[in-house]
Design a protein around this motif. Structure first.
Motif, mmCIF file in Angstrom:
data_model
loop_
_atom_site.group_PDB
_atom_site.id
_atom_site.type_symbol
_atom_site.label_atom_id
_atom_site.label_comp_id
_atom_site.label_asym_id
_atom_site.label_seq_id
_atom_site.Cartn_x
_atom_site.Cartn_y
_atom_site.Cartn_z
ATOM 1 N N GLY A 66 8.945 41.795 -12.017
ATOM 2 C CA GLY A 66 8.986 43.140 -11.460
ATOM 3 C C GLY A 66 10.314 43.791 -11.779
ATOM 4 N N TYR A 67 10.357 45.119 -11.723
ATOM 5 C CA TYR A 67 11.555 45.845 -12.134
ATOM 6 C C TYR A 67 12.646 45.912 -11.059
ATOM 7 C CZ TYR A 67 8.994 47.243 -16.246
ATOM 8 O OH TYR A 67 8.303 47.219 -17.416
ATOM 9 N N LYS A 68 12.261 45.764 -9.821
ATOM 10 C CA LYS A 68 13.227 45.798 -8.726
ATOM 11 C C LYS A 68 12.961 44.611 -7.803
ATOM 12 C CE LYS A 68 13.688 50.817 -8.555
ATOM 13 N NZ LYS A 68 13.586 51.997 -7.690
ATOM 14 N N TYR A 69 13.961 44.294 -6.971
ATOM 15 C CA TYR A 69 13.753 43.226 -6.001
ATOM 16 C C TYR A 69 14.602 43.466 -4.753
ATOM 17 C CZ TYR A 69 18.202 40.956 -7.266
ATOM 18 O OH TYR A 69 19.533 40.677 -7.486
ATOM 19 N N ILE A 70 14.162 42.841 -3.689
ATOM 20 C CA ILE A 70 14.920 42.749 -2.441
ATOM 21 C C ILE A 70 14.961 41.271 -2.084
ATOM 22 C CG2 ILE A 70 14.390 45.067 -1.585
ATOM 23 C CD1 ILE A 70 12.221 43.836 0.194
ATOM 24 N N PHE A 71 15.809 40.929 -1.140
ATOM 25 C CA PHE A 71 15.844 39.530 -0.738
ATOM 26 C C PHE A 71 15.675 39.400 0.768
ATOM 27 C CE2 PHE A 71 20.229 40.907 -0.598
ATOM 28 C CZ PHE A 71 20.706 40.351 0.577
ATOM 29 N N TYR A 72 15.126 38.263 1.154
ATOM 30 C CA TYR A 72 14.886 37.935 2.560
ATOM 31 C C TYR A 72 15.454 36.542 2.786
ATOM 32 C CZ TYR A 72 12.236 36.369 6.650
ATOM 33 O OH TYR A 72 11.866 35.855 7.867
ATOM 34 N N ARG A 73 16.281 36.421 3.803
ATOM 35 C CA ARG A 73 16.928 35.136 4.083
ATOM 36 C C ARG A 73 16.520 34.654 5.480
ATOM 37 N NH1 ARG A 73 23.224 33.538 3.159
ATOM 38 N NH2 ARG A 73 22.778 31.323 3.282
ATOM 39 N N PRO A 74 15.495 33.797 5.550
ATOM 40 C CA PRO A 74 15.007 33.331 6.848
ATOM 41 C C PRO A 74 15.904 32.282 7.517
ATOM 42 C CG PRO A 74 13.740 32.331 5.103
ATOM 43 C CD PRO A 74 14.667 33.310 4.452
ATOM 44 N N ASN A 75 16.750 31.625 6.704
ATOM 45 C CA ASN A 75 17.672 30.623 7.254
ATOM 46 C C ASN A 75 18.845 30.466 6.289
ATOM 47 O OD1 ASN A 75 16.976 28.539 5.240
ATOM 48 N ND2 ASN A 75 15.027 28.438 6.327
ATOM 49 N N GLN A 76 19.775 29.601 6.627
ATOM 50 C CA GLN A 76 20.985 29.452 5.816
ATOM 51 C C GLN A 76 20.744 28.774 4.471
ATOM 52 O OE1 GLN A 76 23.971 27.534 8.173
ATOM 53 N NE2 GLN A 76 24.341 29.339 9.428
ATOM 54 N N ARG A 77 19.635 28.072 4.328
ATOM 55 C CA ARG A 77 19.373 27.315 3.101
ATOM 56 C C ARG A 77 18.496 28.058 2.089
ATOM 57 N NH1 ARG A 77 18.198 23.906 7.273
ATOM 58 N NH2 ARG A 77 16.033 24.284 6.832
ATOM 59 N N THR A 78 17.712 29.010 2.554
ATOM 60 C CA THR A 78 16.706 29.609 1.682
ATOM 61 C C THR A 78 16.807 31.122 1.656
ATOM 62 O OG1 THR A 78 15.209 27.777 2.190
ATOM 63 C CG2 THR A 78 14.230 29.738 1.200
ATOM 64 N N THR A 79 16.756 31.655 0.453
ATOM 65 C CA THR A 79 16.664 33.098 0.235
ATOM 66 C C THR A 79 15.447 33.352 -0.635
ATOM 67 O OG1 THR A 79 19.071 33.330 0.313
ATOM 68 C CG2 THR A 79 17.823 35.134 -0.695
ATOM 69 N N TRP A 80 14.595 34.271 -0.202
ATOM 70 C CA TRP A 80 13.422 34.671 -0.969
ATOM 71 C C TRP A 80 13.729 35.967 -1.697
ATOM 72 C CZ3 TRP A 80 9.398 31.639 -1.819
ATOM 73 C CH2 TRP A 80 9.228 30.539 -0.965
ATOM 74 N N TYR A 81 13.343 36.038 -2.945
ATOM 75 C CA TYR A 81 13.503 37.238 -3.753
ATOM 76 C C TYR A 81 12.111 37.816 -3.980
ATOM 77 C CZ TYR A 81 18.034 35.128 -4.414
ATOM 78 O OH TYR A 81 19.263 34.555 -4.191
ATOM 79 N N ILE A 82 11.914 39.035 -3.534
ATOM 80 C CA ILE A 82 10.620 39.705 -3.619
ATOM 81 C C ILE A 82 10.722 40.792 -4.683
ATOM 82 C CG2 ILE A 82 8.905 41.065 -2.371
ATOM 83 C CD1 ILE A 82 11.162 39.173 -0.198
ATOM 84 N N PHE A 83 9.915 40.672 -5.723
ATOM 85 C CA PHE A 83 9.957 41.592 -6.862
ATOM 86 C C PHE A 83 8.814 42.591 -6.754
ATOM 87 C CE2 PHE A 83 12.043 37.721 -8.019
ATOM 88 C CZ PHE A 83 13.157 38.146 -8.725
ATOM 89 N N PHE A 84 9.076 43.806 -7.232
ATOM 90 C CA PHE A 84 8.061 44.850 -7.095
ATOM 91 C C PHE A 84 8.236 45.942 -8.131
ATOM 92 C CE2 PHE A 84 11.621 45.826 -4.326
ATOM 93 C CZ PHE A 84 11.870 47.171 -4.555
#
Length: 107
Positions: A66-84
């Motif tokens: 995807g051309y853009k992304y945001i990130f979501y960090r549910p805890n200190q160990r994991t970050t999710w990158y959401i592309f759109f």
């Protein structure tokens, strides 16, 4: 400001279903219901925060997600990158990965 639509590609919906199974099967969560809650929180973040959370331009190595992304960090160990992809105030969610994936080195 009127909120646009958020559409999850079929691929992303399938990935989220697989993620519930993987999280439970690999004992990240003892109960499947907890894995479902975890994935639901990712969905909730996307549905509520994509309009206002600062997005970033995807590095060229990951443009297939995807051309853009945001990130979501549910805890200190994991970050999710959401592309759109974005058109006006409408969003098509096209990719997701976390910081434990090799591809995340490009971010």
């Amino acid at each position: 400001m009127e909120l646009g639509k958020i559409i999850f590609s079929n691929h992303i919906n399938q990935r989220f279903e697989e993620l519930v199974f993987i999280l439970h099967f690999n004992d990240y969560f003892s109960y499947q219901s907890n894995a479902i809650d975890y994935v639901d929180k990712i969905y909730d973040f996307i549905n509520t925060d994509i309009y206002t959370f600062p997005n970033k331009i995807t590095p060229k190595e990951l443009l297939h997600l995807g051309y853009k992304y945001i990130f979501y960090r549910p805890n200190q160990r994991t970050t999710w990158y959401i592309f759109f992809q974005q058109s006006n105030n409408n969003y098509l969610i096209t990719g997701i990965l976390n910081n434990h994936c090799e591809e995340s080195a490009f971010i």
